[in-house]
Design an enzyme around this catalytic site. Structure first.
Site, PDB file in Angstrom:
ATOM      1  CB  CYS A   8       4.668  -2.641 -11.501  1.00 18.08           C
ATOM      2  SG  CYS A   8       5.754  -1.708 -12.592  1.00 18.08           S
ATOM      3  NE  ARG A  14       3.857  -5.802 -13.653  1.00 17.85           N
ATOM      4  CZ  ARG A  14       4.121  -6.519 -12.576  1.00 17.85           C
ATOM      5  NH1 ARG A  14       3.184  -7.332 -12.096  1.00 17.85           N
ATOM      6  NH2 ARG A  14       5.290  -6.436 -11.978  1.00 17.85           N
ATOM      7  CG  ASP A 122       6.582  -8.948 -14.749  1.00 19.64           C
ATOM      8  OD1 ASP A 122       6.657  -8.281 -15.804  1.00 19.64           O
ATOM      9  OD2 ASP A 122       7.505  -9.041 -13.923  1.00 19.64           O
TER      10      ASP A 122
END
Ligand code: 4NP
Length: 154
Positions: A8, A14, A122
């Site tokens: 990420c 994440r 996000d």
């Protein structure tokens, strides 16, 4: 050993979750799982406390992970590289040296036919519910990846 890298931006929200979930699901004698961020902001940091909390609620401990930045040698060391969103994907692809490097990189949500938006949102500026939504999406997709990889490699 088959190796998977999930990537990420910061490697604190994440990808540490996807890393923990896939590590939990895949047999550890056959699969090595790691995560990284395209940015350098959080190198050496443990995951965001909200990711740690949501994982812990699902019996997955990600608290000892440490953020690192994606590096070109990851193309040599991993069989599958999964990007959490298109921006991460493009950043990784910009570092690919060969067609072989290029072909290792996939969008994580391309493995999930039911996901219409192919970017894992996000949650960094969101709240705990956003982290839970991300967890569920990552788990659903990891189930598909785990099934596919165990059929292919075991
Ligand atoms: P991640 O989330 O890419 O899922 O780890 C982010 C973490 C930190 C920042 C952005 C996204 N940041 O700007 O510091």
């Amino acid at each position: 050993m088959i190796s998977l890298l999930v990537v990420c931006l910061g490697n604190i929200c994440r990808s540490p979750l996807a890393h923990g979930i896939l590590q939990h699901q895949l047999p550890e004698d056959k699969f090595y799982v790691d995560s990284a961020g395209t940015a350098a902001y959080h190198i050496g940091n443990t995951p965001d406390p909200r990711s740690i909390k949501v994982a812990k609620a699902h019996n997955i401990d990600i608290s000892s992970q440490s953020a690192r930045q994606f590096k070109v040698s990851d193309f040599d060391n991993f069989d599958y590289i999964y990007a959490m969103d298109k921006s991460n994907y493009n950043n990784i692809i910009s570092l690919a040296r060969t067609n072989e490097d290029h072909h290792k990189v996939k969008l994580f949500l391309d493995e999930n036919e039911t996901a219409t938006n192919k970017n894992v949102p996000d949650p960094y500026y969101g709240n705990i519910d956003d982290f839970l939504d991300v967890f569920n999406l990552l788990q659903e997709t990891s189930n598909v990846i785990t099934k596919k990889l165990t059929v292919t490699h075991i």
